[in-house]
Design an enzyme around this catalytic site. Structure first.
Site, PDB file in Angstrom:
ATOM      1  N   ARG A 174      46.351  33.413  47.934  1.00  0.00           N
ATOM      2  CA  ARG A 174      44.946  33.303  47.518  1.00  0.00           C
ATOM      3  C   ARG A 174      44.693  31.995  46.785  1.00  0.00           C
ATOM      4  NH1 ARG A 174      40.906  37.562  44.423  1.00  0.00           N
ATOM      5  NH2 ARG A 174      39.476  35.992  43.630  1.00  0.00           N
ATOM      6  N   ASP A 214      36.976  42.407  53.354  1.00  0.00           N
ATOM      7  CA  ASP A 214      36.187  42.954  52.257  1.00  0.00           C
ATOM      8  C   ASP A 214      35.033  43.748  52.837  1.00  0.00           C
ATOM      9  OD1 ASP A 214      35.852  42.662  49.149  1.00  0.00           O
ATOM     10  OD2 ASP A 214      33.830  42.519  49.988  1.00  0.00           O
ATOM     11  N   TYR A 265      25.130  47.472  46.785  1.00  0.00           N
ATOM     12  CA  TYR A 265      25.434  46.086  46.410  1.00  0.00           C
ATOM     13  C   TYR A 265      24.288  45.153  46.768  1.00  0.00           C
ATOM     14  CZ  TYR A 265      30.355  47.176  45.432  1.00  0.00           C
ATOM     15  OH  TYR A 265      31.507  47.675  44.896  1.00  0.00           O
TER      16      TYR A 265
END
Length: 263
Positions: free
Chosen positions: A40, A77, A154
């Site tokens: 990452r 995700d 969201y």
């Protein structure tokens, strides 16, 4: 077709006899894998890691190299769909996801289009195909999506929330507007998961992370009904096997029977 060397997970999902009791411990790679944190850091940020199929493949396989697991799950995700809809997902360190353009009005929803996974999310489709190839039959591959209600929370809140005040206000005061949003999301999830199955996912999961925040009636109408629609429209067989669907509502234990009846 490459023969699957370990099909214990698929057999468990089909309720066939298996030699051990299956247990799934959901844990974020960033919390426990130093090799993940290294990749990452090389990618620069979380979304750059998600959108690079080769890096996504690398971190998908990392847990398998460390532990004797029975399946791999796509590294991605749940907010890829809202991002593909043009809402501008970004991650603040220690703050979780945020949106440059949250959805607050009926006009905002009317501007959204159902996504085309091959045009709007090609990096996910490519990642699935790459991971499936690199697994070489080692274990089955799980694809996934967020549920329409979870994605909507969201998108309306514009970030993570503890009480979902904006989303619940829309749900209770403008239910027809919330339904418009959920319908577009359900159609997007159907196409997205089917694209993952065509690319090589052998199981798909719907993460209903925030379904447990709803009342019984609201869960049935605004969460479960849309997940049932998704399940009913998914590809059911690939590579000569049935493609199982896992439905996970966090905090939804009291709806297990309804979830089991969803298909």
């Amino acid at each position: 077709m490459i023969e699957l060397k370990n099909d214990r997970f698929l057999r468990a999902l089909m309720r066939e006899k298996v030699d051990v009791t299956p247990v799934w411990m959901m844990r974020q790679a960033g919390r426990y894998l130093p090799e993940y944190r290294e990749v990452r850091a090389q990618a620069g940020d979380f979304m750059s890691l998600c959108t690079n199929p080769d890096r996504a493949c690398e971190v998908t396989l990392q847990p398998l190299d460390r532990y004797n697991l029975d399946a791999a799950i796509l590294f991605s995700d749940i907010l890829t769909i809202p991002d593909a809809m043009g809402l501008g997902v970004f991650f603040e360190s220690g703050e979780g996801p945020r949106f440059h353009k949250p959805v607050r009005t009926e006009s905002d929803i009317n501007k959204l289009s159902v996504i085309d996974p091959y045009k709007d999310l090609p990096y996910v489709v490519e990642a699935v195909a790459t991971i499936r190839r690199e697994l070489n039959g080692r274990v089955p591959l799980i694809g996934f999506s967020g549920s329409p209600w979870t994605l909507a929370t969201y998108m309306v809140e514009g970030q993570s929330s503890r009480d979902f005040a904006r989303a619940k206000t829309m749900l209770y005061t403008q239910p027809e507007v919330m339904h418009q949003l959920l319908e577009k999301l359900a159609l997007s999830v159907i196409d997205y998961l089917n694209a993952q199955i065509r690319a090589g996912a052998q199981v798909v999961q719907i993460f209903d992370t925030w379904g447990g925040a709803l009342s019984h009636a609201a869960y049935q109408e605004f969460s479960l009904a849309y997940m049932e629609k998704i399940v009913a429209n998914l590809i059911t067989h690939a590579d000569g096997r049935e493609v199982p669907v896992i439905l996970f509502t966090k905090g939804g234990g009291h709806w297990l029977e309804a979830m089991a009846d969803s298909g």
